[in-house]
Design a protein around this motif. Structure first.
Motif, PDB file in Angstrom:
ATOM      1  N   UNK A  36       0.827  -1.200   0.000  1.00 24.85           N
ATOM      2  CA  UNK A  36       0.000   0.000   0.000  1.00 24.85           C
ATOM      3  C   UNK A  36       0.858   1.246   0.000  1.00 24.85           C
ATOM      4  N   UNK A  37       0.220   2.370  -0.307  1.00 21.68           N
ATOM      5  CA  UNK A  37       0.960   3.626  -0.415  1.00 21.68           C
ATOM      6  C   UNK A  37       1.578   4.062   0.909  1.00 21.68           C
ATOM      7  N   UNK A  38       0.979   3.665   2.018  1.00 19.84           N
ATOM      8  CA  UNK A  38       1.479   4.083   3.325  1.00 19.84           C
ATOM      9  C   UNK A  38       2.060   2.914   4.123  1.00 19.84           C
ATOM     10  N   UNK A  39       2.339   1.803   3.450  1.00 17.60           N
ATOM     11  CA  UNK A  39       2.748   0.596   4.179  1.00 17.60           C
ATOM     12  C   UNK A  39       4.206   0.608   4.604  1.00 17.60           C
ATOM     13  N   UNK A  40       5.041   1.388   3.915  1.00 13.86           N
ATOM     14  CA  UNK A  40       6.463   1.355   4.206  1.00 13.86           C
ATOM     15  C   UNK A  40       7.093   0.057   3.718  1.00 13.86           C
ATOM     16  N   UNK A  41       8.331  -0.185   4.157  1.00 17.83           N
ATOM     17  CA  UNK A  41       9.097  -1.319   3.652  1.00 17.83           C
ATOM     18  C   UNK A  41       9.030  -2.561   4.532  1.00 17.83           C
ATOM     19  N   UNK A  42       8.538  -2.457   5.757  1.00 18.65           N
ATOM     20  CA  UNK A  42       8.549  -3.627   6.634  1.00 18.65           C
ATOM     21  C   UNK A  42       7.772  -4.809   6.060  1.00 18.65           C
ATOM     22  N   UNK A  43       6.578  -4.611   5.481  1.00 22.43           N
ATOM     23  CA  UNK A  43       5.884  -5.779   4.898  1.00 22.43           C
ATOM     24  C   UNK A  43       6.670  -6.425   3.759  1.00 22.43           C
ATOM     25  N   UNK A  44       7.397  -5.618   2.994  1.00 27.42           N
ATOM     26  CA  UNK A  44       8.216  -6.167   1.910  1.00 27.42           C
ATOM     27  C   UNK A  44       9.341  -7.013   2.483  1.00 27.42           C
ATOM     28  N   UNK A  45      10.017  -6.503   3.502  1.00 26.29           N
ATOM     29  CA  UNK A  45      11.122  -7.249   4.098  1.00 26.29           C
ATOM     30  C   UNK A  45      10.617  -8.482   4.837  1.00 26.29           C
ATOM     31  N   UNK A  46       9.411  -8.386   5.431  1.00 26.89           N
ATOM     32  CA  UNK A  46       8.799  -9.586   6.021  1.00 26.89           C
ATOM     33  C   UNK A  46       8.629 -10.669   4.964  1.00 26.89           C
ATOM     34  N   UNK A  47       8.128 -10.269   3.786  1.00 29.02           N
ATOM     35  CA  UNK A  47       7.905 -11.232   2.703  1.00 29.02           C
ATOM     36  C   UNK A  47       9.226 -11.825   2.202  1.00 29.02           C
ATOM     37  N   UNK A  48      10.263 -11.006   2.150  1.00 31.48           N
ATOM     38  CA  UNK A  48      11.582 -11.497   1.741  1.00 31.48           C
ATOM     39  C   UNK A  48      12.089 -12.542   2.733  1.00 31.48           C
ATOM     40  N   UNK A  49      11.955 -12.255   4.009  1.00 31.85           N
ATOM     41  CA  UNK A  49      12.441 -13.188   5.026  1.00 31.85           C
ATOM     42  C   UNK A  49      11.667 -14.500   4.986  1.00 31.85           C
TER      43      UNK A  49
END
Length: 356
Positions: free
Chosen positions: A338-351
């Motif tokens: 999402x536009x306001x989600x930041x990068x933590x959800x992306x890095x969670x998915x990477x991990x």
């Protein structure tokens, strides 16, 4: 100037300020109000369309930009923006001619080369001397040079001008004549020339027809085993979307803390050019990168490449909602949700993906 024009102009200025401050819902409402205040203004429709594309709503953007194009009698800014919206939806045959308007927009700084030879418009290349002139960023050049060997296979005698940082990589990979575009250079007089960013459109290729086998290689003698994860957490600060595409320090530190992670940023590796970086990529198991040139390089080598993408101003080439790329079969896309989600959800998915 009418009161409606004054109101619409003020609303557009407020909307642009809100978008810059990442107040996206407010910006969308203001752009809509500007259109309602002056529905005959091409600028109001253009700004609304450009914003909708930036927030990933390309189909809606297309509608606004077509209206802007009609009202402006073909303004190159709206042609280009419409082309970007169409390309991001995968309609390449329609989109590329519109994107050629980039050379008519002074603000882009993408001046077309002025050469005293015929510019290629898609004519038969068999038996012809052919010059490709590079443009835009390093990642763009890497993405498009796949068509140099494609043209050679169709009978063209291809010369590719390159930036000095790319000369060794291209000369060792593509099987065409490569000339460093620095100072006065001698080259075979071409029958045709073309800007690299126009290659796909002039070749007449649809999304499904893009050649996507690996086409770049590391220099001879580079190690091929060793393992590990190459990481790129930032791009060039001058890039217009760098604030969104590069990772903030905390996210960058989290990515670099992954087991086996090592930086591929030239500032850290002391790589002298892209060939040096290709040699560092060759032995790795995986590359994880923000949307920058090293991601293109790794994927063009066929290396498993995970590309981290921002939700705002996602580049057209990654399309919408896909985890794969037709350009690079070895790439996997990790998108901000999402536009306001930041990068933590992306890095969670990477991990999670690494753990799997």
């Amino acid at each position: 100037m009418t009161s409606d024009q004054t109101s619409a102009d003020a609303l557009r200025a407020q909307a642009r300020a809100a978008a810059s401050a990442r107040r996206y819902a407010e910006a969308e409402a203001l752009f809509r109000q500007a259109v309602e205040a002056e529905p005959g203004s091409w600028g109001a429709w253009h700004d609304q369309g450009a914003f909708l594309r930036m927030v990933g709503r390309s189909a809606e953007a297309e509608q606004s930009l077509r209206q802007a194009l009609e009202l402006s009698s073909g303004d190159p800014r709206s042609r280009h923006a419409l082309g970007m919206a169409v390309l991001s939806q995968g309609r390449y045959v329609e989109g590329w001619p519109l994107v050629d308007a980039r050379h008519e927009v002074p603000q882009f700084g993408l001046t077309k080369a002025k050469l005293p030879y015929p510019e290629w418009k898609g004519e038969d290349v068999a038996g012809r001397k052919f010059l490709i002139y590079p443009e835009q960023g390093f990642g763009d050049v890497i993405q498009y040079v796949r068509l140099a060997p494609w043209l050679k296979a169709r009978g063209a005698d291809v010369t590719l001008f390159t930036h000095p940082l790319m000369t060794r990589l291209m000369a060792g990979s593509l099987g065409v004549r490569v000339i460093e575009a620095a100072g006065n250079v001698e080259f075979p007089i071409p029958d045709y020339w073309v800007m690299s960013g126009s290659l796909v459109g002039r070749c007449g290729l649809s999304l499904e027809e893009i050649p996507n086998a690996p086409y770049l290689t590391a220099p001879a003698g580079a190690p091929t085993t060793g393992g590990g994860i190459g990481v790129v957490t930032r791009g060039r600060p001058e890039h217009p979307n760098d604030a969104n595409r590069s990772l903030p320090p905390d996210a960058a530190a989290r990515l670099m803390a992954l087991p086996g992670a090592r930086s591929l940023h030239p500032d850290d590796t002391q790589a002298a050019d892209f060939a040096d970086t290709a040699a560092l990529i060759a032995p790795l198991d995986l590359v994880i990168s923000v949307d920058t040139a090293v991601a293109h390089l790794a994927a063009a080598m066929g290396k498993p490449t995970w590309i981290l993408l921002p939700a705002f101003m996602t580049d057209w080439r990654w399309m919408q909602g896909r985890a794969d790329s037709p350009w690079y079969p070895s790439a996997r896309l990790f998108r901000q949700p999402g536009l306001d989600s930041g990068w933590n959800p992306v890095l969670d998915a990477v991990e999670v993906a690494l753990a799997g």
